[in-house]
Motif scaffolding. Structure first.
Motif, PDB file in Angstrom:
ATOM      1  N   MET B  87       0.952  -1.165   0.296  1.00  0.00           N
ATOM      2  CA  MET B  87       0.273   0.239   0.091  1.00  0.00           C
ATOM      3  C   MET B  87       1.064   1.689   0.022  1.00  0.00           C
ATOM      4  O   MET B  87       0.323   2.644  -0.247  1.00  0.00           O
ATOM      5  CB  MET B  87      -1.214   0.113   1.034  1.00  0.00           C
ATOM      6  CG  MET B  87      -1.965  -0.679   0.869  1.00  0.00           C
ATOM      7  SD  MET B  87      -3.035  -1.401  -0.446  1.00  0.00           S
ATOM      8  CE  MET B  87      -4.208   0.544   0.194  1.00  0.00           C
ATOM      9  N   GLN B  88       2.133   0.918   0.222  1.00  0.00           N
ATOM     10  CA  GLN B  88       2.882   2.659   0.285  1.00  0.00           C
ATOM     11  C   GLN B  88       3.468   2.551  -1.115  1.00  0.00           C
ATOM     12  O   GLN B  88       3.088   3.744  -2.072  1.00  0.00           O
ATOM     13  CB  GLN B  88       4.550   2.143   0.874  1.00  0.00           C
ATOM     14  CG  GLN B  88       5.014   2.771   0.952  1.00  0.00           C
ATOM     15  CD  GLN B  88       6.377   2.922   2.373  1.00  0.00           C
ATOM     16  OE1 GLN B  88       6.867   1.660   2.885  1.00  0.00           O
ATOM     17  NE2 GLN B  88       6.789   3.773   3.061  1.00  0.00           N
ATOM     18  N   GLY B  91       0.186   3.768  -2.573  1.00  0.00           N
ATOM     19  CA  GLY B  91      -0.433   4.666  -2.401  1.00  0.00           C
ATOM     20  C   GLY B  91       0.200   5.954  -3.365  1.00  0.00           C
ATOM     21  O   GLY B  91      -1.001   7.027  -3.441  1.00  0.00           O
ATOM     22  N   HIS B  92       0.967   5.278  -4.055  1.00  0.00           N
ATOM     23  CA  HIS B  92       1.641   7.090  -4.562  1.00  0.00           C
ATOM     24  C   HIS B  92       1.657   6.494  -5.698  1.00  0.00           C
ATOM     25  O   HIS B  92       1.479   7.717  -6.937  1.00  0.00           O
ATOM     26  CB  HIS B  92       2.859   6.805  -4.369  1.00  0.00           C
ATOM     27  CG  HIS B  92       4.452   7.017  -2.968  1.00  0.00           C
ATOM     28  ND1 HIS B  92       4.499   8.602  -3.368  1.00  0.00           N
ATOM     29  CD2 HIS B  92       4.724   6.292  -2.520  1.00  0.00           C
ATOM     30  CE1 HIS B  92       4.629   8.373  -2.023  1.00  0.00           C
ATOM     31  NE2 HIS B  92       5.625   7.869  -1.802  1.00  0.00           N
ATOM     32  N   VAL B  93       1.327   4.920  -6.629  1.00  0.00           N
ATOM     33  CA  VAL B  93       0.460   5.612  -7.845  1.00  0.00           C
ATOM     34  C   VAL B  93      -0.394   5.245  -7.991  1.00  0.00           C
ATOM     35  O   VAL B  93      -1.362   5.651  -8.759  1.00  0.00           O
ATOM     36  CB  VAL B  93       1.607   3.973  -8.524  1.00  0.00           C
ATOM     37  CG1 VAL B  93       1.395   4.747  -9.792  1.00  0.00           C
ATOM     38  CG2 VAL B  93       2.874   4.567  -8.446  1.00  0.00           C
ATOM     39  N   ILE B  94      -1.694   4.442  -7.352  1.00  0.00           N
ATOM     40  CA  ILE B  94      -2.774   3.893  -7.336  1.00  0.00           C
ATOM     41  C   ILE B  94      -3.623   4.123  -6.732  1.00  0.00           C
ATOM     42  O   ILE B  94      -4.750   3.697  -6.874  1.00  0.00           O
ATOM     43  CB  ILE B  94      -2.623   2.340  -8.125  1.00  0.00           C
ATOM     44  CG1 ILE B  94      -3.533   1.067  -9.037  1.00  0.00           C
ATOM     45  CG2 ILE B  94      -2.579   1.306  -6.679  1.00  0.00           C
ATOM     46  CD1 ILE B  94      -3.975   2.363 -10.136  1.00  0.00           C
ATOM     47  N   SER B  95      -3.782   4.968  -5.256  1.00  0.00           N
ATOM     48  CA  SER B  95      -4.972   5.672  -4.780  1.00  0.00           C
ATOM     49  C   SER B  95      -5.937   6.179  -6.355  1.00  0.00           C
ATOM     50  O   SER B  95      -6.524   6.009  -4.797  1.00  0.00           O
ATOM     51  CB  SER B  95      -3.565   6.337  -3.394  1.00  0.00           C
ATOM     52  OG  SER B  95      -3.276   7.290  -4.456  1.00  0.00           O
ATOM     53  N   LEU B  96      -5.755   6.788  -6.675  1.00  0.00           N
ATOM     54  CA  LEU B  96      -6.787   7.693  -7.391  1.00  0.00           C
ATOM     55  C   LEU B  96      -7.891   7.093  -7.337  1.00  0.00           C
ATOM     56  O   LEU B  96      -8.674   6.965  -7.546  1.00  0.00           O
ATOM     57  CB  LEU B  96      -6.227   8.230  -8.863  1.00  0.00           C
ATOM     58  CG  LEU B  96      -6.878   8.921  -9.710  1.00  0.00           C
ATOM     59  CD1 LEU B  96      -7.443  10.559  -8.846  1.00  0.00           C
ATOM     60  CD2 LEU B  96      -6.418   9.935 -10.783  1.00  0.00           C
ATOM     61  N   LEU B  98      -9.123   4.191  -5.974  1.00  0.00           N
ATOM     62  CA  LEU B  98      -9.051   3.520  -4.783  1.00  0.00           C
ATOM     63  C   LEU B  98     -10.079   4.755  -4.595  1.00  0.00           C
ATOM     64  O   LEU B  98     -10.856   4.808  -3.828  1.00  0.00           O
ATOM     65  CB  LEU B  98      -8.459   3.979  -3.636  1.00  0.00           C
ATOM     66  CG  LEU B  98      -7.524   1.921  -4.006  1.00  0.00           C
ATOM     67  CD1 LEU B  98      -6.151   1.931  -3.573  1.00  0.00           C
ATOM     68  CD2 LEU B  98      -8.118   0.925  -3.537  1.00  0.00           C
TER      69      LEU B  98
END
Lengths: 337, 457
Positions: B87-88, B91-96, B98
């Protein structure tokens, strides 16, 4: 203003939204059970269920929003909080799961069951208690990283006066917010009997709220001096919070303008919550996660903010529609629809 | 068990939560569309049977949504609790997506609340019907966003991974990675198919029971027959779309993730005119025996040409190939998919052929079977999708082992969640049974629509 600040402000707003709507829901669960035990359920439970039925799912989403958002804006929080919170986080999920599903079972499924009612009431107090410990941990000293291994210091947490005062503050606040909302809702429904009962609850839980707030403030001073000093600099926000509390209590006492009273309660918590949040910065987890050093990359930060603004255009009209139909439609509130 | 490897336990707990959640997630995507269609037909034809279908489906749906919401919250948090290192990066790359998934769900939840509590509240019935559209869209969008995240795990793009961690992030490219189109298509089509099959199974079950009891509840029988015809028609359309989605997915795999396709097909050596094999087992020399063999069909499936070359597992180092038992998951999924096409087609043919009664016992039994089988196919397909990506959590970037938490308490949490889901699942079934048994369709028809004509029409 950098995207980090916008990000944390947005997240904090959502957490504030959750604090209000979830408190209403959690407290209502407790009052419903309490009323049943004291054989007063016929007075208020109809009222509570009329409000909660259409909105309970929405409550949960505020919370999901917050934790998905914080991982998006500050990915390190997944690493630190995720590793440290496995056990308490799992317990909180289980409590939330029991509450959410049992609510549906109870209301849409079969007839009233004492077990459901008890669980519904009990989780209403246990969930805020368990979630509030995450805020305690953010003050630092409870989550430590040694040799690349993140762990939670259970003993420190369980023996800390600050940690316990936060738990009690959370519980009494939930009951106060919920009771003052139900007072407004009962007044709106012209339900005098229910109004009398919930107004009594609201007046009763007001004092413990302010006493616990003060206690927590002092305990924080012993635990994290930096944060305490920052809070002192923002004294006016806390002053406003106390001011709105007094207005709310006065209105509840004289028994007029319950809508205004509830708005004052919302403002009371708004200023206290934001005063607390602003003075907490720059740390999300003292000292490991700093909003300026550990934010996501700029491209993602901006994409998230754009998505957020676009999302608001969709959500705000929908929420207004929901409120119009179930909160401000006098006929619905009175049970005529 | 409590002292077991945190990686293994994290995988098991995630599998448990997701395996349970996807049942309710699938219903959450599919049921709103069925409700929407039934209510529309009901208003259009002024037919109370269809309106009652919509009402009763919606009533049951609330219970399953509740479990979907709480298990969805659980998996949302568990991602961070069990896979903090993943998730670290995520969180940077695919959180959009989510983040947007939560918006979509929020939107769905608001309108679902409104829809459920505003039957009979508007003068124009289409207003109430229109409220179901945001629910359908919200459900589909949730599925879309969350599937892009899973697609990203299969074909991670839109970032650069250097010594200092991730950089040069392009959230849009990450979201619209090569796996996204086929995966989204497959997930949506199969969700609608599965829900139609389950609702058809319920109608068929009631018709069978009425046959056995020989009750004369004409009204209810017409009600269930209409429900059956509607759901099986929808089922037929989406079974074809699902087959098409499966086909494009195979072509996608052949190009972008050949090891996943090769493992599913037990295709070891790269060759032209490759055969498709179904079922069977592997002997001591790792050769498939006892299989059903279709000459050249794998080449056709992979590239649309019987003579094309399909990459075999031999081209990949053993430590980065998925386990070979995914073959069975793949085969079971495909077989059930074909079965659903066949059953729904047969029923529709029976309707056309006047001399055959489409409500004969055997047809109804096949339809009763379709519902649970379709849900099983969802589970098999999902297991294939996840196991077929092993050992990676992010293909080529991070392995599952690197991603997991180091906390020693995962085993205990597994037991807690197992108990939770067992309780939720059981109570869900009890509540649903009570809800419908205490209020059968025939009674409700008479109560709500006393003027209704009985008999076939």
């Amino acid at each position: 203003m950098g995207y980090e600040i916008i990000g944390i402000t947005v997240l904090w707003l959502f957490l504030y939204g959750y604090l209000i709507v979830a408190s209403v829901d959690f407290g209502a669960g407790f009052f419903a059970y309490y009323a049943k035990v004291t054989k007063k359920d016929h007075i208020i439970n109809q009222l509570i269920s009329r409000y909660l039925s259409p909105v309970w799912e929405v409550t949960n989403v505020f919370f999901v929003f917050f934790f998905v958002g914080i991982v998006g804006f500050f990915p390190d929080s997944a690493y630190y909080y995720g590793t440290a919170l496995l056990v308490p986080g799992s317990i909180a999920i289980i409590l939330l799961a029991i509450r959410g599903s049992f609510y549906a079972f109870e209301n849409y499924g079969s007839k009233q069951s004492n077990v459901y009612m008890f669980l519904y009431g009990a989780t209403g107090l246990l969930i805020p208690a368990s979630l509030s410990t995450a805020l305690t941990m953010s003050e630092g000293g409870f989550i430590v990283e040694e040799n690349g291994q993140v762990s939670l210091q259970y003993m420190e947490l369980l023996t800390s006066p600050y940690s316990w005062s936060v738990v009690f503050l959370a519980i009494v606040s939930v009951l106060f917010i919920s009771a003052s909302f139900l007072t407004f809702y009962a007044a709106r429904a012209n339900d005098t009997e229910a109004l009398k009962l919930v107004r009594k609850y609201a007046l009763f839980w007001g004092m413990p709220t302010i006493v616990m707030a003060l206690t927590t403030f002092i305990a924080l001073g012993q635990h994290n001096e930096r944060h305490y000093e920052n809070m002192m600099d923002l004294w006016w926000m806390f002053g406003l919070s106390v001011g709105f509390f007094m207005i709310a209590m006065w209105l509840l006492y004289i028994g007029k303008h319950y809508g205004l009273a509830f708005i004052s309660v919302m403002l009371q918590f708004f200023f206290a919550f934001f005063g607390y949040g602003i003075s907490h910065l720059p740390y999300i987890l003292d000292p490991y996660i700093n909003i300026f050093e550990h934010a996501t990359h700029e491209s993602m930060g901006i994409a998230l903010i754009i998505a957020f603004i676009a999302g608001l255009f969709l959500l705000i009209p929908s929420l207004i529609l929901l409120m119009k139909l179930f909160l401000f439609d006098a006929d619905y509130v009175k049970g005529k629809k | 068990m409590l002292e077991m490897d945190p990686v293994l336990m994290s995988r098991l707990l995630t599998a448990l939560t997701l395996g349970f959640h996807i049942i309710f997630a699938t219903l959450g995507v599919g049921v709103p569309l069925m409700i929407c269609i039934a209510e529309f037909i009901g208003i259009r034809k002024n037919d109370p049977h269809y309106l009652l279908l919509a009402r009763r489906w919606a009533r049951g749906f609330v219970i399953t949504v509740a479990i979907g919401v709480v298990t969805g919250t659980a998996i949302g948090l568990q991602l961070s609790l069990l896979w903090p290192n993943f998730m670290q990066i995520a969180g940077h790359v695919i959180s959009l997506p989510l983040f947007m998934e939560v918006f979509a769900f929020f939107f769905e939840a608001i309108f679902l609340g409104i829809y459920l509590y505003t039957w009979d509240r508007f003068k124009n019935p289409y207003v109430h019907w229109a409220l179901s559209i945001p629910v359908v869209i919200g459900g589909a969008l949730s599925a879309f966003f969350i599937t892009t995240v899973n697609a990203f795990m299969n074909t991670p793009e839109g970032f650069f991974l250097g010594e200092e961690g991730v950089a040069a992030i392009n959230p849009i490219e990450a979201m619209f990675n090569p796996a996204t189109p086929t995966k989204v298509f497959h997930v949506l089509a199969s969700s609608y198919l599965t829900v139609a099959a389950i609702l058809a199974a319920i109608a068929a079950f009631h018709l069978l029971r009425q046959k056995r009891k020989k009750t004369s509840a004409e009204g209810a029988s017409v009600y269930h027959k209409k429900g059956l015809k509607l759901t099986v028609s929808i089922m037929f359309v989406f079974s074809l779309l699902t087959a098409l989605a499966g086909d494009v997915s195979a072509k996608f795999l052949a190009e972008h993730q050949p090891e996943k396709l090769a493992a599913a097909e037990w295709h070891f050596e790269t060759e032209e005119n490759a055969d498709l094999i179904l079922f069977g087992w592997l002997n001591a020399d790792n050769e498939p025996v006892g299989v059903l063999r279709f000459p050249g069909l794998l080449s056709f499936l992979a590239h649309g040409d019987f003579n094309s070359e399909v990459i075999g597992l031999e081209e990949f180092p053993e430590e980065v190939t998925p386990p070979l038992w995914v073959h069975y998951m793949f085969d079971l999924m495909v077989t059930i998919g074909m079965f659903l096409v066949g059953v729904s087609l047969l029923y529709l043919l029976f309707i056309k052929i006047k001399s055959v009664n489409e409500h004969n016992k055997w047809m109804l039994w096949l339809l009763v079977l379709s519902g649970p089988l379709a849900m099983l196919a969802i589970e098999f397909g999902w297991i294939y999708a996840e196991e077929g990506r092993q050992p990676w959590i992010l293909r080529g970037v991070m392995t599952v082992e690197e991603a997991a938490t180091s906390s020693p308490h995962v085993g205990l949490m597994f037991l807690l969640f197992l108990a939770l889901y067992a309780v939720l699942g059981t109570i869900c079934i009890i509540v649903l049974r009570k809800l419908f048994r205490n209020n059968p369709a025939e009674e409700e028809l008479e109560k709500k629509y006393p003027t209704i004509e009985t008999g076939d029409k």
